[in-house]
Design an enzyme around this catalytic site. Structure first.
Site, PDB file in Angstrom:
ATOM      1  N   LYS A  93       2.191  52.345  82.447  1.00 23.74           N
ATOM      2  CA  LYS A  93       2.767  51.266  81.645  1.00 23.74           C
ATOM      3  C   LYS A  93       1.667  50.610  80.811  1.00 23.74           C
ATOM      4  O   LYS A  93       1.872  50.295  79.634  1.00 23.74           O
ATOM      5  CB  LYS A  93       3.478  50.250  82.552  1.00 23.74           C
ATOM      6  N   GLN A 138       6.354  45.113  89.817  1.00 18.12           N
ATOM      7  CA  GLN A 138       6.527  46.499  90.228  1.00 18.12           C
ATOM      8  C   GLN A 138       7.130  46.551  91.634  1.00 18.12           C
ATOM      9  O   GLN A 138       6.669  45.865  92.551  1.00 18.12           O
ATOM     10  CB  GLN A 138       5.168  47.234  90.195  1.00 18.12           C
ATOM     11  N   ASP A 194      12.687  44.400  82.884  1.00 15.38           N
ATOM     12  CA  ASP A 194      13.255  45.432  83.750  1.00 15.38           C
ATOM     13  C   ASP A 194      14.780  45.339  83.815  1.00 15.38           C
ATOM     14  O   ASP A 194      15.432  46.270  84.291  1.00 15.38           O
ATOM     15  CB  ASP A 194      12.716  45.263  85.179  1.00 15.38           C
TER      16      ASP A 194
HETATM   17  N1  GUN Z   1       9.854  50.920  90.834  1.00 12.71           N
HETATM   18  C1  GUN Z   1      10.444  52.107  90.525  1.00 12.71           C
HETATM   19  N2  GUN Z   1      10.983  52.045  89.285  1.00 12.71           N
HETATM   20  C2  GUN Z   1      10.728  50.813  88.816  1.00 12.71           C
HETATM   21  C3  GUN Z   1      11.026  50.149  87.591  1.00 12.71           C
HETATM   22  O1  GUN Z   1      11.652  50.692  86.670  1.00 12.71           O
HETATM   23  N3  GUN Z   1      10.575  48.882  87.481  1.00 12.71           N
HETATM   24  C4  GUN Z   1       9.906  48.247  88.485  1.00 12.71           C
HETATM   25  N4  GUN Z   1       9.528  47.000  88.293  1.00 12.71           N
HETATM   26  N5  GUN Z   1       9.616  48.824  89.624  1.00 12.71           N
HETATM   27  C5  GUN Z   1      10.023  50.105  89.788  1.00 12.71           C
END
Ligand code: GUN
Length: 281
Positions: free
Chosen positions: A52, A96, A119
């Protein structure tokens, strides 16, 4: 042989368009910023968070990764989220997942300002998706829809089967497919006779978390098979779909790596840029 739903090619094209939007904002004196919070040292999460950060760099978005120790308290996490909610330089906040077990995930996510919830996990944004109102849509589901649409996979009136009922993928992707007028079935670990469901699917979304779980015999000839799995087997990343056998039966198939994962990051960048554009306008 199936048509490849190539997330790498599609995301590269989309990223160019996104970069132009970041440049437009910059020309107006607006910068774009994403704050990513990672608590603890989950190795998979570390990889995702790093990717990211790299995507932000590529687009000229300010990406701040905040690494907190495993033993971080709920109060400390919440104080950080509140500080980022107030921070003018931060357009998007991403916590996350999964968080360490002692932390309350739902409570932390509920604290993120819905405007900065890139998200789409806040109940307000989830509720907006559920009720058909505009809001922020979760990145992986949004990426899956973008792929299906980019390859003109017919959706209206088709049978869509989603395996997995998580808040991150299963439930929101089912809702997006429903909004596209698919007839949607959500399967999960307690589903009786899973293969009977998957064999009916014109669109099959596999978010199971089991390596190469979906085999050719479970797939309807010509179906669009979207593989959301990221599993590590003998140091190699493989999906939930047995690509080698399924590509001979399916009409469309997304690879792992180079499929949904690439689109997830691209959609995250889009959500961050949209948040910045909303603020600027
Ligand atoms: N863990 C697995 N996929 C994601 C996601 O798309 N966003 C976040 N914040 N955590 C994750």
């Amino acid at each position: 042989m199936a048509v490849l739903l190539d997330g790498k090619v599609l995301s590269e094209k989309r990223m160019e368009e996104l970069k132009a939007r970041v440049d437009t904002l910059r020309a107006r004196g607006k910068t774009v910023g994403l704050a990513v919070i990672l608590v603890g040292e989950n190795p998979a999460s570390q990889v995702y968070v790093r990717n990211k950060g790299k995507a932000c760099e590529g687009l000229g978005i300010r990406g701040d990764t905040i690494l907190l120790p495993e033993q971080t308290s709920q109060e400390e996490l919440e104080a950080l989220i509140e500080k980022l909610n107030q921070d003018e330089c931060v357009d998007g906040i991403l916590v996350q997942l999964p968080l360490p077990k002692h932390l309350d995930e739902a409570k932390a996510l509920a604290l993120i300002s819905p405007d900065k919830d890139v998200d789409g996990f806040h109940v307000e944004n989830a509720g907006r998706l559920f009720t058909g109102q505009p809001g922020v849509t979760a990145c992986t589901p949004k990426g899956i829809l973008a792929m299906l649409k980019a390859w003109n996979v017919p959706l209206a009136g088709k049978e869509a089967v989603v395996i997995g009922r998580s808040n991150i993928v299963g439930k929101p992707v089912a809702m997006l497919l429903l909004n596209e007028n698919c007839t949607v079935t959500i399967c999960h670990s307690r589903t009786a006779d899973l293969a009977a469901h998957t064999r009916r699917a014109d669109i099959l979304v596999a978010a199971v978390g089991k390596p190469r779980f979906i085999t050719a015999g479970m797939v309807k000839p010509g179906a669009a098979v979207v593989d959301v799995g990221i599993n590590r087997v003998d140091g190699k990343v493989v999906g939930d779909v047995d690509f080698e056998s399924v590509e001979k039966v399916a009409g469309y198939i997304s690879p792992v790596p180079g499929g949904v994962g690439k689109m997830t990051i691209c959609m995250l960048m889009e959500n961050v840029i949209e948040a910045a554009e909303r603020k600027a306008n």
